[in-house]
Design an enzyme around this catalytic site. Structure first.
Site, PDB file in Angstrom:
ATOM      1  N   ARG A  22       0.955  -1.282  -0.115  1.00 35.23           N
ATOM      2  CA  ARG A  22       0.554   0.435  -0.036  1.00 35.23           C
ATOM      3  C   ARG A  22       1.005   1.119  -0.269  1.00 35.23           C
ATOM      4  O   ARG A  22       1.393   0.977   0.488  1.00 35.23           O
ATOM      5  CB  ARG A  22      -0.946  -0.140   0.897  1.00 35.23           C
ATOM      6  CG  ARG A  22      -1.981  -0.740   1.404  1.00 35.23           C
ATOM      7  CD  ARG A  22      -2.758  -1.247   2.333  1.00 35.23           C
ATOM      8  NE  ARG A  22      -3.742  -2.410   2.186  1.00 35.23           N
ATOM      9  CZ  ARG A  22      -4.667  -2.576   3.155  1.00 35.23           C
ATOM     10  NH1 ARG A  22      -5.229  -1.265   4.098  1.00 35.23           N
ATOM     11  NH2 ARG A  22      -5.529  -3.213   2.864  1.00 35.23           N
ATOM     12  N   SER A 113      -8.101  -1.693   0.472  1.00 35.07           N
ATOM     13  CA  SER A 113      -8.595  -1.231   1.826  1.00 35.07           C
ATOM     14  C   SER A 113      -9.254  -0.157   2.663  1.00 35.07           C
ATOM     15  O   SER A 113     -10.404   0.279   1.820  1.00 35.07           O
ATOM     16  CB  SER A 113      -7.530  -2.249   3.003  1.00 35.07           C
ATOM     17  OG  SER A 113      -9.034  -3.282   4.151  1.00 35.07           O
ATOM     18  N   HIS A 114      -9.912  -0.306   3.388  1.00 39.73           N
ATOM     19  CA  HIS A 114      -9.677   0.599   4.466  1.00 39.73           C
ATOM     20  C   HIS A 114      -9.250   2.403   4.239  1.00 39.73           C
ATOM     21  O   HIS A 114     -10.251   2.982   4.321  1.00 39.73           O
ATOM     22  CB  HIS A 114     -10.186   1.025   6.218  1.00 39.73           C
ATOM     23  CG  HIS A 114      -8.865   0.662   6.073  1.00 39.73           C
ATOM     24  ND1 HIS A 114      -7.559  -0.372   5.941  1.00 39.73           N
ATOM     25  CD2 HIS A 114      -8.010   1.085   7.053  1.00 39.73           C
ATOM     26  CE1 HIS A 114      -7.013  -1.089   6.820  1.00 39.73           C
ATOM     27  NE2 HIS A 114      -7.240   0.752   7.603  1.00 39.73           N
ATOM     28  N   ASP A 284     -16.269  -2.049   4.092  1.00 35.36           N
ATOM     29  CA  ASP A 284     -15.241  -1.030   4.090  1.00 35.36           C
ATOM     30  C   ASP A 284     -14.990  -1.137   2.547  1.00 35.36           C
ATOM     31  O   ASP A 284     -15.574  -1.712   1.528  1.00 35.36           O
ATOM     32  CB  ASP A 284     -13.707  -1.580   4.725  1.00 35.36           C
ATOM     33  CG  ASP A 284     -13.113  -2.507   4.556  1.00 35.36           C
ATOM     34  OD1 ASP A 284     -14.263  -3.191   3.641  1.00 35.36           O
ATOM     35  OD2 ASP A 284     -11.480  -2.785   4.173  1.00 35.36           O
ATOM     36  N   ASP A 286     -12.633  -2.394   0.067  1.00 33.75           N
ATOM     37  CA  ASP A 286     -12.691  -4.189  -0.209  1.00 33.75           C
ATOM     38  C   ASP A 286     -13.684  -4.256   0.048  1.00 33.75           C
ATOM     39  O   ASP A 286     -13.598  -6.060  -0.518  1.00 33.75           O
ATOM     40  CB  ASP A 286     -11.053  -4.049  -0.706  1.00 33.75           C
ATOM     41  CG  ASP A 286     -10.431  -4.621   0.899  1.00 33.75           C
ATOM     42  OD1 ASP A 286     -11.070  -3.818   2.015  1.00 33.75           O
ATOM     43  OD2 ASP A 286      -9.722  -5.025   1.173  1.00 33.75           O
ATOM     44  N   ASP A 288     -14.443  -5.912   2.641  1.00 32.00           N
ATOM     45  CA  ASP A 288     -14.132  -7.275   3.449  1.00 32.00           C
ATOM     46  C   ASP A 288     -14.158  -6.870   5.247  1.00 32.00           C
ATOM     47  O   ASP A 288     -14.237  -7.934   6.316  1.00 32.00           O
ATOM     48  CB  ASP A 288     -12.581  -7.970   3.482  1.00 32.00           C
ATOM     49  CG  ASP A 288     -11.570  -6.964   3.581  1.00 32.00           C
ATOM     50  OD1 ASP A 288     -12.244  -5.834   3.981  1.00 32.00           O
ATOM     51  OD2 ASP A 288     -10.574  -7.191   4.023  1.00 32.00           O
ATOM     52  N   ARG A 289     -14.288  -5.812   5.336  1.00 32.89           N
ATOM     53  CA  ARG A 289     -14.672  -5.456   6.652  1.00 32.89           C
ATOM     54  C   ARG A 289     -16.118  -5.544   7.022  1.00 32.89           C
ATOM     55  O   ARG A 289     -16.952  -5.116   6.513  1.00 32.89           O
ATOM     56  CB  ARG A 289     -14.320  -4.384   6.976  1.00 32.89           C
ATOM     57  CG  ARG A 289     -12.081  -4.272   7.054  1.00 32.89           C
ATOM     58  CD  ARG A 289     -12.101  -3.086   7.725  1.00 32.89           C
ATOM     59  NE  ARG A 289     -10.210  -3.492   7.775  1.00 32.89           N
ATOM     60  CZ  ARG A 289      -9.127  -2.788   8.174  1.00 32.89           C
ATOM     61  NH1 ARG A 289      -9.820  -1.342   9.081  1.00 32.89           N
ATOM     62  NH2 ARG A 289      -8.690  -2.718   8.672  1.00 32.89           N
ATOM     63  N   LYS A 383     -11.544 -11.995   4.885  1.00 35.44           N
ATOM     64  CA  LYS A 383     -12.696 -11.829   5.755  1.00 35.44           C
ATOM     65  C   LYS A 383     -13.623 -11.060   4.598  1.00 35.44           C
ATOM     66  O   LYS A 383     -13.140 -10.532   4.019  1.00 35.44           O
ATOM     67  CB  LYS A 383     -12.257 -11.125   6.643  1.00 35.44           C
ATOM     68  CG  LYS A 383     -11.842  -9.704   6.055  1.00 35.44           C
ATOM     69  CD  LYS A 383     -10.918  -9.190   7.332  1.00 35.44           C
ATOM     70  CE  LYS A 383     -10.073  -8.191   7.513  1.00 35.44           C
ATOM     71  NZ  LYS A 383      -9.523  -6.785   6.781  1.00 35.44           N
TER      72      LYS A 383
HETATM   73  C1  VG1 Z   1      -5.111  -3.558   9.941  1.00 35.03           C
HETATM   74  C2  VG1 Z   1      -6.053  -5.035  10.837  1.00 35.03           C
HETATM   75  C3  VG1 Z   1      -5.243  -5.867  10.289  1.00 35.03           C
HETATM   76  C4  VG1 Z   1      -6.079  -6.337   9.126  1.00 35.03           C
HETATM   77  C5  VG1 Z   1      -5.556  -5.167   8.242  1.00 35.03           C
HETATM   78  C6  VG1 Z   1      -6.019  -5.455   6.755  1.00 35.03           C
HETATM   79  O1  VG1 Z   1      -3.678  -3.985   9.856  1.00 35.03           O
HETATM   80  O2  VG1 Z   1      -5.374  -4.200  11.925  1.00 35.03           O
HETATM   81  O3  VG1 Z   1      -6.359  -6.312  11.491  1.00 35.03           O
HETATM   82  O4  VG1 Z   1      -5.644  -7.504   8.900  1.00 35.03           O
HETATM   83  O5  VG1 Z   1      -5.400  -4.160   8.661  1.00 35.03           O
HETATM   84  O6  VG1 Z   1      -7.231  -5.027   6.436  1.00 35.03           O
HETATM   85  P1  VG1 Z   1      -2.823  -3.115  10.457  1.00 35.03           P
HETATM   86  O7  VG1 Z   1      -1.438  -3.565  10.385  1.00 35.03           O
HETATM   87  O8  VG1 Z   1      -2.654  -1.317  10.131  1.00 35.03           O
HETATM   88  O9  VG1 Z   1      -3.435  -3.515  11.743  1.00 35.03           O
HETATM   89  V1  VG1 Z   1      -8.100  -4.025   4.904  1.00 35.03           V
HETATM   90  O10 VG1 Z   1      -9.438  -4.871   5.401  1.00 35.03           O
HETATM   91  O11 VG1 Z   1      -7.368  -2.984   5.712  1.00 35.03           O
HETATM   92  O12 VG1 Z   1      -7.818  -5.272   3.884  1.00 35.03           O
HETATM   93 CO    CO Z   2     -10.403  -4.516   4.171  1.00 36.75          CO
END
Ligand code: VG1
Ligand code: CO
Length: 550
Positions: A22, A113-114, A284, A286, A288-289, A383
């Site tokens: 990312r 993602s988010h 979110d 993509d 998955d949340r 997820k």
């Molecule tokens: C975060 C979350 C983690 C999740 C990851 C990807 O990672 O804490 O639990 O698996 O995002 O989710 P980090 O390293 O920032 O804590 V997603 O929906 O952003 O693909």
């Molecule tokens: Co996501």
């Protein structure tokens, strides 16, 4: 069609994080940047004859362009077919399903993602293997190593491919005279069919037809088209029950992160006192949340996982029971209590969905979850936001209880793992590292120390030994465990793109039902102070409050 070998120079920053690579869009737009990463990935894989690749993304800025590049490179690197979600759109769980359903070699999901989108936002790319799950660390480590020495990459001279019209486009032979085909698929139907095969759609439809009011917020991100198909077309929900369901390249200028801070429009609707609806949910960037809300009530993701595990047999797909559960280390132990009662195993893995894949492939677990609004099951290897929403609706339809009543009953039976996460986003990397170093320096002296009502039992940096393939993952987060089972976890995010994000996870077990109604911030007030005292976070970062509290 011709293959063109292009000389390139390595970049030194292409290390995949918790979930893929990312970076800011601007970084991805640098000359050869995406190509370098994709070629490093292809060089890591042994691509067999007739290999099929799935490609799609969450629709954020740069998605369509990146898809064209990847198609062209896939053709030049021995893939004979690429499946693309229509319009370049594939949610992460849908991509996982498509990889599994069509038994493809793997897939690429273009998403951060988010993280925020748009030209000034973030872009990302992650690779999923043939089981549909995120590439394990041995692959991502190898990609990074290759990206540091890459000297050339291969593209083909394909023209722009139409990715909007369902159907196939065939091109002339590439390698060994094999034809190369791009197939645009309707992944929304595939995914909706899967959901319909898991849940009791009849019961949910009836629930929605009998005055139960819900709102699903797609946050201008990828789940919009999926939600319309599932809720409106298949479950006959009113269009009013959906919001922000038109995907946009910058997510409507918002932050597509379904939590109490960034999903504020939905939160307002769900906390409107007597006017609040019965059920609210958001997903979110993509898809998955998931965030689950009841009437004036927030369900902590860790609790959500526990509730789903406890009620799994109410859902047709899990009527025969679950094999086991897994949660990431910072996720609360609420689901462990359910597993103990069900007499099934529970596993504790590092943060990131990639650690669940082996357990699911081996049939050891059915449900998995993370405190970061991620829950899913072995129906895919990612997820799955909408899956969690449908699971909740299925449970509500069967139990005929409100979200809050379901939670209160759950706590009464199992006790409550009071939980909260405090995020400090975009702090200078040096300051974040000094906080972590400061805590680590106290590893020897902390055990036995008393802080108010709490005594430190032990502290460590979490290591995971994968029981299936024997791989070891170190440095997965600092744990400060107290004698009464409470704990504080400190971890640096692996998904941020600006400075460092420090996460503090707080958990205390409360068996006394007279205290179950307490707000988590109140119940955890003393732990929060202890976390700040041990970490010296305010002194070292000059931050007086977290950016996001969940
Ligand atoms: C975060 C979350 C983690 C999740 C990851 C990807 O990672 O804490 O639990 O698996 O995002 O989710 P980090 O390293 O920032 O804590 V997603 O929906 O952003 O693909
Ligand atoms: Co996501």
């Amino acid at each position: 069609m011709k293959i063109i070998v292009t000389p390139t120079q390595p970049y030194n920053d292409q290390k995949p994080g918790t979930s893929g690579l990312r970076k800011k869009v601007k970084i991805f737009q640098q000359t050869h940047y995406l190509e370098n990463f994709v070629q490093s990935l292809f060089d890591t894989l042994t691509v067999p004859n007739d290999a099929v690749l799935v490609v799609g993304g969450d629709g954020r800025y740069h998605n369509r362009q990146a898809i064209q590049t990847i198609i062209s490179m896939a053709a030049a690197n021995g893939f004979t077919r690429v499946l693309v979600g229509q319009g370049g759109i594939l949610s992460t769980p849908a991509a996982s399903h498509v990889i599994r359903k069509y038994k493809t070699f793997g897939g690429m999901v273009l998403s951060a993602s988010h993280n925020q989108g748009g030209i000034h936002g973030d872009f990302g790319i992650k690779y999923n293997i043939g089981n549909g799950g995120p590439a394990p660390e041995k692959i991502t480590d190898d990609i990074f190593a290759k990206s540091k020495v890459i000297a050339e990459y291969k593209v083909s001279d394909l023209a722009q491919v139409d990715i909007d019209t369902i159907g196939e486009t065939q091109f002339d032979g590439v390698v060994a005279g094999q034809p190369f085909t791009v197939q645009v698929i309707n992944a929304v139907q595939d995914y909706a069919d899967l959901m319909q095969s898991l849940f009791d759609f009849k019961a949910i439809k009836q629930l929605l037809a009998t005055g139960f009011e819900m709102k699903f917020d797609a946050m201008h991100a990828v789940t919009g088209p999926y939600a319309k198909e599932i809720f409106v077309n298949r479950l006959s929900a009113s269009t009013d029950s959906l919001m922000n369901c038109e995907p946009s390249e910058d997510f409507g200028g918002g932050h597509p992160d379904p939590n109490l801070t960034y999903a504020e429009d939905l939160v307002k609707i769900m906390f409107a006192g007597e006017n609040a609806l019965d059920f609210g949910a958001a997903s979110d960037g993509d898809g998955d949340r998931n965030m689950i809300l009841g009437q004036n009530f927030f369900v902590t993701p860790s609790d959500s996982l526990a509730v789903l595990a406890a009620n799994a047999t109410l859902v047709p797909a899990y009527a025969g029971g679950i094999a086991g559960v897994a949660r990431s280390m910072p996720t609360s132990g609420a689901v462990d209590r359910v597993a103990a009662k069900l007499n099934v195993p529970s596993f504790e893995t590092p943060t990131g969905w990639k650690f669940f894949g082996n357990l699911m492939d081996a049939g050891k677990v059915t449900l998995c979850g993370e405190e970061s609004f991620g829950t899913s099951s072995s129906h895919v290897r990612e997820k799955d936001g909408l899956w969690a929403v449908l699971f909740w609706l299925n449970v509500i339809a069967v139990k005929q209880m409100s979200v809050e009543a379901i939670l209160k009953a759950h706590w009464l039976e199992y006790g409550r793992n009071v939980y909260s996460r405090h995020d400090y986003e975009a702090i200078p990397t040096d300051a974040a590292n000094s906080v972590i170093a400061h805590i680590k320096a106290q590893f020897a002296s902390l055990p036995g120390q008393v802080f108010g009502n709490y005594t430190v039992k032990l502290c460590d940096d979490f290591s995971y030994h994968d029981p299936i393939d024997g791989s070891v993952s170190n440095n997965q987060g600092i744990r400060v465990l107290f004698t009464d089972g409470s704990r504080i976890v400190f971890r640096l995010s692996g998904t941020g793109t600006e400075g460092a994000t420090l996460r503090i996870y707080l958990e205390a077990y409360e068996p006394d039902s007279a205290k179950h109604h307490l707000d988590a911030q109140v119940a955890l007030a003393e732990m929060i102070q202890i976390a700040l005292q041990i970490s010296q976070l305010v002194e070292k970062t000059s931050r007086v409050a977290p950016t996001v509290i969940t």
